[in-house]
Design a protein around this motif. Structure first.
Motif, short mmCIF file in Angstrom:
data_model
loop_
_atom_site.label_atom_id
_atom_site.label_comp_id
_atom_site.label_asym_id
_atom_site.label_seq_id
_atom_site.Cartn_x
_atom_site.Cartn_y
_atom_site.Cartn_z
N VAL A 18 0.80 -1.17 -0.03
CA VAL A 18 -0.01 -0.15 0.02
C VAL A 18 0.88 1.13 0.00
O VAL A 18 0.78 2.41 -0.46
N GLU A 21 2.29 1.61 -3.62
CA GLU A 21 1.47 1.46 -4.50
C GLU A 21 1.91 2.18 -5.81
O GLU A 21 1.87 1.85 -7.09
N ALA A 41 -2.14 -3.95 -4.08
CA ALA A 41 -2.67 -3.39 -2.91
C ALA A 41 -4.06 -3.89 -2.61
O ALA A 41 -4.25 -4.12 -1.42
#
Length: 211
Positions: A18, A21, A41
């Motif tokens: 995340v 990303e 993600a």
């Protein structure tokens, strides 16, 4: 490696994916569909949600839940490949709640073999195998010391991912670019490096909590 450590591994992987990303997507935009970051993600988040909703009682269940979540939520080739890795990992690990270094290494090897069979790729093709294979080999070589093995695997994956930059892709969408694929790090190898960086951190945290 107990079940808490395995789940922590995937939670840390989610956090890293995340956070990275945009970088993963930028890598993929150069030689792919510009969706690897978003796909990973989404998949990693789905994995942790499913593990939290139905905590696995065995390493096999962990692998099955993780693999199926990735297959069903990650688009492109990454979903089937990462999904296969964890499905094979779980099947090799079996109906146990704790894995020693040798058993974990065997599960990693089974996952790698699954990815190779599914993607029909080998080292040098500029795919996730370029990072996954040396990471697994590094873990195997030091498997009697799980923290050291995890650190070695993370370092091997990181170095091998960077080394994909000069390669000319021979598999996947990037292969359509031919020589123009050179000069760019493979996004799948980079997300694989994040997976092993997360493993190193998960093992390290477990050691700290045990001390």
């Amino acid at each position: 490696m107990d079940l808490d450590a395995l789940i922590r591994w995937l939670e840390l992987f989610r956090d890293r994916v995340v956070a990275d990303e945009e970088r993963l997507t930028a890598l993929d935009s150069a030689i792919g569909d510009a969706d690897h970051g978003a796909n990973m993600a989404r998949g990693a988040t789905a994995v942790t949600e499913r593990l939290a909703a139905a905590p696995p009682a065995t390493a096999e269940a962990f692998g099955t839940t993780t693999g199926m979540a990735l297959v069903s939520t990650v688009g492109g080739a990454s979903g089937p490949l990462y999904g296969t890795f964890f499905l094979r990992f779980g099947a090799a690990a079996g109906q146990v709640a704790t894995l020693d270094g040798a058993a974990f290494a065997s599960a990693l090897r089974a996952g790698l073999d699954g990815v190779v069979a599914r993607g029909r790729a080998e080292r040098g093709d500029k795919t996730m195998v370029d990072a996954l294979a040396p990471a697994v080999a590094a873990f195997e070589a030091a498997s009697d010391d799980v923290p050291a093995a995890s650190a070695a695997a993370a370092a091997a994956a990181r170095e091998a991912s960077a080394a994909t930059a000069p390669l000319i892709a021979r598999k996947g969408r990037a292969s359509y670019l031919g020589e123009r694929s050179a000069g760019h790090v493979d996004p799948g190898s980079e997300s694989t490096a994040l997976l092993f960086a997360a493993l190193e951190e998960a093992v390290g945290r477990g050691a700290e909590e045990a001390s």
